[in-house]
Design a protein around this motif. Structure first.
Motif, mmCIF file in Angstrom:
data_model
loop_
_atom_site.group_PDB
_atom_site.id
_atom_site.type_symbol
_atom_site.label_atom_id
_atom_site.label_comp_id
_atom_site.label_asym_id
_atom_site.label_seq_id
_atom_site.Cartn_x
_atom_site.Cartn_y
_atom_site.Cartn_z
ATOM 1 N N PHE A 17 46.695 66.053 -26.671
ATOM 2 C CA PHE A 17 46.959 64.747 -26.706
ATOM 3 C C PHE A 17 46.138 64.029 -25.445
ATOM 4 C CE2 PHE A 17 49.387 61.291 -24.735
ATOM 5 C CZ PHE A 17 49.711 60.594 -25.834
ATOM 6 N N ILE A 18 45.513 63.027 -26.091
ATOM 7 C CA ILE A 18 44.716 62.267 -25.217
ATOM 8 C C ILE A 18 45.129 60.697 -25.135
ATOM 9 C CG2 ILE A 18 42.374 61.501 -24.704
ATOM 10 C CD1 ILE A 18 42.575 64.518 -24.532
ATOM 11 N N LEU A 19 45.176 60.251 -23.946
ATOM 12 C CA LEU A 19 45.704 58.953 -23.710
ATOM 13 C C LEU A 19 44.300 58.134 -23.383
ATOM 14 C CD1 LEU A 19 47.763 56.710 -23.291
ATOM 15 C CD2 LEU A 19 48.067 57.461 -21.138
ATOM 16 N N LEU A 20 43.842 57.201 -24.427
ATOM 17 C CA LEU A 20 42.415 56.648 -24.277
ATOM 18 C C LEU A 20 42.481 55.286 -23.974
ATOM 19 C CD1 LEU A 20 39.399 56.881 -24.751
ATOM 20 C CD2 LEU A 20 39.859 56.502 -27.185
ATOM 21 N N ASP A 21 42.153 54.877 -22.642
ATOM 22 C CA ASP A 21 41.810 53.297 -22.379
ATOM 23 C C ASP A 21 40.522 52.848 -22.987
ATOM 24 O OD1 ASP A 21 41.526 50.898 -20.791
ATOM 25 O OD2 ASP A 21 42.692 51.615 -19.450
ATOM 26 N N VAL A 22 40.422 51.914 -23.779
ATOM 27 C CA VAL A 22 39.346 51.304 -24.261
ATOM 28 C C VAL A 22 38.674 49.894 -23.410
ATOM 29 C CG1 VAL A 22 39.440 52.472 -26.540
ATOM 30 C CG2 VAL A 22 40.275 50.246 -26.293
ATOM 31 N N ARG A 23 39.361 49.827 -22.634
ATOM 32 C CA ARG A 23 39.088 48.488 -21.516
ATOM 33 C C ARG A 23 37.682 48.813 -20.900
ATOM 34 N NH1 ARG A 23 43.486 47.318 -17.923
ATOM 35 N NH2 ARG A 23 43.597 49.697 -17.729
ATOM 36 N N THR A 24 37.245 47.895 -20.111
ATOM 37 C CA THR A 24 36.043 47.785 -19.468
ATOM 38 C C THR A 24 36.500 48.803 -18.146
ATOM 39 O OG1 THR A 24 36.458 45.975 -17.990
ATOM 40 C CG2 THR A 24 35.167 45.578 -19.975
ATOM 41 N N LEU A 25 35.342 49.452 -17.514
ATOM 42 C CA LEU A 25 35.663 50.106 -16.270
ATOM 43 C C LEU A 25 36.076 49.304 -15.272
ATOM 44 C CD1 LEU A 25 35.204 52.969 -15.184
ATOM 45 C CD2 LEU A 25 33.073 52.357 -14.314
ATOM 46 N N GLY A 26 35.777 47.981 -15.008
ATOM 47 C CA GLY A 26 36.410 47.055 -14.073
ATOM 48 C C GLY A 26 37.927 46.830 -14.306
ATOM 49 N N GLU A 27 38.319 46.767 -15.555
ATOM 50 C CA GLU A 27 39.724 46.581 -16.054
ATOM 51 C C GLU A 27 40.463 48.034 -15.502
ATOM 52 O OE1 GLU A 27 40.302 43.729 -19.703
ATOM 53 O OE2 GLU A 27 38.923 45.478 -20.074
ATOM 54 N N TYR A 28 39.768 49.108 -16.087
ATOM 55 C CA TYR A 28 40.352 50.296 -15.851
ATOM 56 C C TYR A 28 40.622 50.782 -14.331
ATOM 57 C CZ TYR A 28 41.070 55.313 -16.016
ATOM 58 O OH TYR A 28 41.537 56.820 -16.194
ATOM 59 N N ASN A 29 39.685 50.259 -13.709
ATOM 60 C CA ASN A 29 39.721 50.492 -12.017
ATOM 61 C C ASN A 29 40.760 49.715 -11.406
ATOM 62 O OD1 ASN A 29 37.993 52.476 -12.173
ATOM 63 N ND2 ASN A 29 36.136 51.300 -11.638
ATOM 64 N N GLN A 30 41.178 48.294 -12.123
ATOM 65 C CA GLN A 30 42.174 47.536 -11.497
ATOM 66 C C GLN A 30 43.604 48.323 -11.640
ATOM 67 O OE1 GLN A 30 41.562 43.874 -13.309
ATOM 68 N NE2 GLN A 30 40.181 43.166 -11.683
ATOM 69 N N SER A 31 43.721 48.778 -12.873
ATOM 70 C CA SER A 31 44.974 49.649 -13.105
ATOM 71 C C SER A 31 44.894 50.084 -14.620
ATOM 72 C CB SER A 31 46.485 48.413 -13.195
ATOM 73 O OG SER A 31 45.996 47.556 -14.558
ATOM 74 N N HIS A 32 45.524 51.160 -14.467
ATOM 75 C CA HIS A 32 45.477 52.025 -15.731
ATOM 76 C C HIS A 32 46.672 52.989 -15.893
ATOM 77 C CE1 HIS A 32 43.152 54.611 -12.845
ATOM 78 N NE2 HIS A 32 43.997 55.590 -13.415
ATOM 79 N N ILE A 33 46.969 53.445 -17.082
ATOM 80 C CA ILE A 33 48.099 54.279 -17.240
ATOM 81 C C ILE A 33 47.395 55.712 -16.547
ATOM 82 C CG2 ILE A 33 49.805 55.370 -18.913
ATOM 83 C CD1 ILE A 33 49.322 52.957 -20.703
ATOM 84 N N GLU A 34 48.431 56.543 -16.021
ATOM 85 C CA GLU A 34 48.254 57.733 -15.468
ATOM 86 C C GLU A 34 47.593 58.901 -16.707
ATOM 87 O OE1 GLU A 34 50.491 61.627 -12.876
ATOM 88 O OE2 GLU A 34 51.758 59.649 -13.592
ATOM 89 N N ASP A 35 46.739 59.532 -16.241
ATOM 90 C CA ASP A 35 46.164 60.624 -17.007
ATOM 91 C C ASP A 35 45.396 60.088 -18.112
ATOM 92 O OD1 ASP A 35 47.104 62.517 -15.409
ATOM 93 O OD2 ASP A 35 49.064 62.755 -16.519
ATOM 94 N N SER A 36 45.033 58.575 -18.216
ATOM 95 C CA SER A 36 44.182 58.060 -19.592
ATOM 96 C C SER A 36 42.806 58.435 -19.133
ATOM 97 C CB SER A 36 44.409 56.751 -19.559
ATOM 98 O OG SER A 36 44.141 55.968 -18.219
#
Length: 117
Positions: free
Chosen positions: A32-51
């Motif tokens: 199971f993979i949780l994939l965040d497709v936002r920019t790195l900047g958005e990801y670094n601001q906040s993301h779901i754990e283990d994505s």
């Protein structure tokens, strides 16, 4: 909304609470993979754990996605659900079968009171 197929039939849409349940059930599942497709900047601001993060807007998005294991299950999210919807369409065309799109994105996730890192 849980289990509803969008018009493209490439993925199943999940609301944030259903996505949270899926994440909890698959916490120790390497398939199971949780994939965040936002920019790195958005990801670094906040993301779901283990994505993991792959920017949908990057030139090499398709190339990076093709390097992923197509046999695994992917839950994809972005800010509001637009980029993740487009991402699962691309992934479906590339041969991925087990795709879930978190409708409402991380904004919906946070509106439900769910935590981010």
């Amino acid at each position: 909304m849980f289990g509803r197929k969008p018009s493209s039939n490439s993925a199943t849409d999940l609301d944030p609470n259903s996505a949270f349940e899926m994440i909890l059930k698959n916490k120790q599942n390497p398939e199971f993979i949780l994939l965040d497709v936002r920019t790195l900047g958005e990801y670094n601001q906040s993301h779901i754990e283990d994505s993991i993060q792959i920017d949908y807007q990057s030139r090499d998005f398709e190339k990076k996605v093709q390097e992923l294991d197509k046999s695994k299950t992917y839950l994809v999210y972005c800010r509001s659900g637009m980029r993740s919807g487009a991402s699962v369409d691309i992934m479906s065309k590339l041969g991925f079968k087990n795709l879930y799109n978190m409708a409402g994105g991380i904004m919906g996730w946070e509106n439900c009171g769910l935590s981010v890192e």
